[in-house]
Design a protein around this motif. Structure first.
Motif, mmCIF file in Angstrom:
data_model
loop_
_atom_site.group_PDB
_atom_site.id
_atom_site.type_symbol
_atom_site.label_atom_id
_atom_site.label_comp_id
_atom_site.label_asym_id
_atom_site.label_seq_id
_atom_site.Cartn_x
_atom_site.Cartn_y
_atom_site.Cartn_z
ATOM 1 N N ALA A 20 37.524 37.350 39.284
ATOM 2 C CA ALA A 20 38.220 38.124 40.223
ATOM 3 C C ALA A 20 38.717 39.405 39.716
ATOM 4 O O ALA A 20 38.587 40.469 40.180
ATOM 5 C CB ALA A 20 39.310 37.145 40.962
ATOM 6 N N MET A 21 39.535 39.460 38.445
ATOM 7 C CA MET A 21 39.769 40.348 37.554
ATOM 8 C C MET A 21 38.955 41.435 37.454
ATOM 9 O O MET A 21 38.958 42.752 37.542
ATOM 10 C CB MET A 21 40.831 40.209 36.671
ATOM 11 N N VAL A 22 37.558 41.057 37.273
ATOM 12 C CA VAL A 22 36.291 41.874 36.917
ATOM 13 C C VAL A 22 36.114 42.432 38.183
ATOM 14 O O VAL A 22 35.862 43.698 38.072
ATOM 15 C CB VAL A 22 35.146 41.190 36.454
ATOM 16 N N ALA A 23 36.039 41.824 39.254
ATOM 17 C CA ALA A 23 35.882 42.354 40.544
ATOM 18 C C ALA A 23 36.852 43.410 40.853
ATOM 19 O O ALA A 23 36.459 44.695 41.480
ATOM 20 C CB ALA A 23 35.543 41.541 41.552
ATOM 21 N N ALA A 24 38.023 43.229 40.649
ATOM 22 C CA ALA A 24 38.977 44.313 41.036
ATOM 23 C C ALA A 24 39.079 45.424 40.312
ATOM 24 O O ALA A 24 39.258 46.473 40.413
ATOM 25 C CB ALA A 24 40.521 43.568 40.981
ATOM 26 N N ALA A 25 38.607 45.149 38.863
ATOM 27 C CA ALA A 25 38.538 46.355 38.031
ATOM 28 C C ALA A 25 37.350 47.182 38.093
ATOM 29 O O ALA A 25 37.274 48.140 38.104
ATOM 30 C CB ALA A 25 38.671 45.621 36.395
ATOM 31 N N THR A 26 36.287 46.609 38.816
ATOM 32 C CA THR A 26 35.445 47.326 39.112
ATOM 33 C C THR A 26 35.654 48.314 40.346
ATOM 34 O O THR A 26 35.229 49.585 40.133
ATOM 35 C CB THR A 26 34.153 46.366 39.702
ATOM 36 N N ARG A 27 36.088 47.663 41.268
ATOM 37 C CA ARG A 27 36.781 48.563 42.446
ATOM 38 C C ARG A 27 37.790 49.636 41.932
ATOM 39 O O ARG A 27 37.774 50.966 42.334
ATOM 40 C CB ARG A 27 37.522 48.001 43.438
ATOM 41 N N MET A 28 38.479 49.306 40.775
ATOM 42 C CA MET A 28 39.640 50.161 40.360
ATOM 43 C C MET A 28 38.687 51.579 39.582
ATOM 44 O O MET A 28 39.099 52.472 39.553
ATOM 45 C CB MET A 28 40.607 49.523 39.434
ATOM 46 N N TYR A 45 46.880 42.754 39.446
ATOM 47 C CA TYR A 45 48.039 42.519 39.401
ATOM 48 C C TYR A 45 48.027 40.988 39.828
ATOM 49 O O TYR A 45 48.610 40.033 39.085
ATOM 50 C CB TYR A 45 49.284 43.143 40.228
ATOM 51 N N VAL A 46 47.752 40.693 40.959
ATOM 52 C CA VAL A 46 47.973 39.416 41.698
ATOM 53 C C VAL A 46 46.998 38.329 40.898
ATOM 54 O O VAL A 46 47.510 37.280 40.534
ATOM 55 C CB VAL A 46 47.484 39.426 42.922
ATOM 56 N N ALA A 47 45.740 38.758 40.554
ATOM 57 C CA ALA A 47 44.943 37.848 39.921
ATOM 58 C C ALA A 47 45.316 37.518 38.448
ATOM 59 O O ALA A 47 45.617 36.273 37.809
ATOM 60 C CB ALA A 47 43.498 38.160 39.873
ATOM 61 N N ALA A 48 46.025 38.546 37.721
ATOM 62 C CA ALA A 48 46.802 38.483 36.591
ATOM 63 C C ALA A 48 48.079 37.405 36.491
ATOM 64 O O ALA A 48 48.179 36.342 35.786
ATOM 65 C CB ALA A 48 47.186 39.659 35.990
ATOM 66 N N LEU A 74 56.668 44.119 39.175
ATOM 67 C CA LEU A 74 56.265 45.376 38.572
ATOM 68 C C LEU A 74 55.009 45.944 39.518
ATOM 69 O O LEU A 74 54.657 47.054 39.890
ATOM 70 C CB LEU A 74 56.018 45.236 37.075
ATOM 71 N N GLY A 75 54.256 44.902 39.787
ATOM 72 C CA GLY A 75 52.998 45.241 40.590
ATOM 73 C C GLY A 75 53.521 45.562 42.287
ATOM 74 O O GLY A 75 52.827 46.518 42.578
ATOM 75 N N PHE A 76 54.402 44.930 42.418
ATOM 76 C CA PHE A 76 54.856 45.503 44.089
ATOM 77 C C PHE A 76 55.526 46.937 43.701
ATOM 78 O O PHE A 76 55.100 47.633 44.641
ATOM 79 C CB PHE A 76 56.069 44.565 44.391
ATOM 80 N N GLY B 46 43.967 36.384 48.511
ATOM 81 C CA GLY B 46 44.537 35.948 47.107
ATOM 82 C C GLY B 46 46.172 35.850 47.184
ATOM 83 O O GLY B 46 46.541 35.039 46.628
ATOM 84 N N THR B 47 46.638 36.914 47.910
ATOM 85 C CA THR B 47 48.094 37.098 47.844
ATOM 86 C C THR B 47 48.898 35.904 48.889
ATOM 87 O O THR B 47 49.827 35.688 48.648
ATOM 88 C CB THR B 47 48.393 38.231 48.157
#
Lengths: 93, 131
Positions: A20-28, A45-48, A74-76, B46-47
């Motif tokens: 999931a973090m890889v997918a979010a980083a792809t979009r980032m 942030y949420v996945a981490a 910190l994510g918020f 997810g959240t």
């Protein structure tokens, strides 16, 4: 027996969260505009945070809980500041 | 890892797997949808339910293995479920503002235009405006 079940299910869950973090980083990285990158950062942030909670279950200590709480806060703050920057062009008015 | 009952291991493992799968589905949706306004829906999977499942697993594990009720994960749960709508709404409004300022065709130009388009698409006959 029971620790084997817990060990393997936590391991698989952590691998899934890493994907999931890889997918979010792809979009980032790939996102066409700035708001897509901010959304990817928020999901990252949420996945981490969830992954650190799972680390806490695996180690058996509640220290990781504080880390997850700090990451959530910190994510918020980061996402709100970036969205406000997109809206107004400055963070503090 | 200390010895814990089997039912607790099964429940905690299932809850963590459910949470991880939901978060993965949300992030895959974030990576695969086409426009920003579709994408902003996906990671909230997810959240909301991903966080609920994983934090419930953590609460159960520490409550049973620690011989006392450990519920401080509820703080994270409340915080995440309160702040996610705020951030998503701010982000969506910022994106809407930017798209309108640039005149992109993906969004209606203003709220009045959106209302007129919606009314024009309805079956209700509109009063004819003077030419």
């Amino acid at each position: 027996m029971s620790s084997d079940i817990l060990h393997w299910s936590l391991l698989i869950s952590q691998v899934l969260l890493a994907l999931a973090m890889v997918a979010a980083a792809t979009r980032m990285i790939r996102g066409p505009r700035a708001q897509d990158r901010i959304l990817g950062l928020d999901a990252f942030y949420v996945a981490a945070m969830l992954m650190l909670v799972l680390f806490g279950i695996r180690i058996g200590s509640s220290v990781y809980f504080e880390v997850a709480l700090v990451i959530g806060i910190l994510g918020f703050v980061g996402t709100v500041a970036l969205a406000k920057f997109l809206m107004r062009g400055e963070v503090i008015e | 890892m200390m010895d814990i009952p089997v039912w607790l291991a099964i429940i905690v493992g299932l809850l963590s797997l459910i949470g991880a799968v939901l978060t993965l589905l949300g992030c895959l949706g974030l990576a695969r949808f086409d426009s920003f306004y579709e994408r902003i829906h996906a990671p909230t999977l997810g959240t909301s339910f991903g966080s609920i499942a994983v934090l419930l697993a953590s609460i159960l594990y520490f409550s049973v293995s620690g011989q006392r009720f450990a519920a401080h994960e509820i703080i994270i749960l409340i915080f995440v479920s309160v702040t996610t709508p705020v951030t998503m709404m701010l982000l969506a409004r910022a994106a809407l503002y930017r798209d309108r300022a640039e005149g992109n065709a993906i969004v209606p130009r203003s709220a009045g235009d959106a209302l007129e388009n919606a009314a024009a698409g309805d079956d209700i006959p509109q009063p004819s405006s003077p030419q």
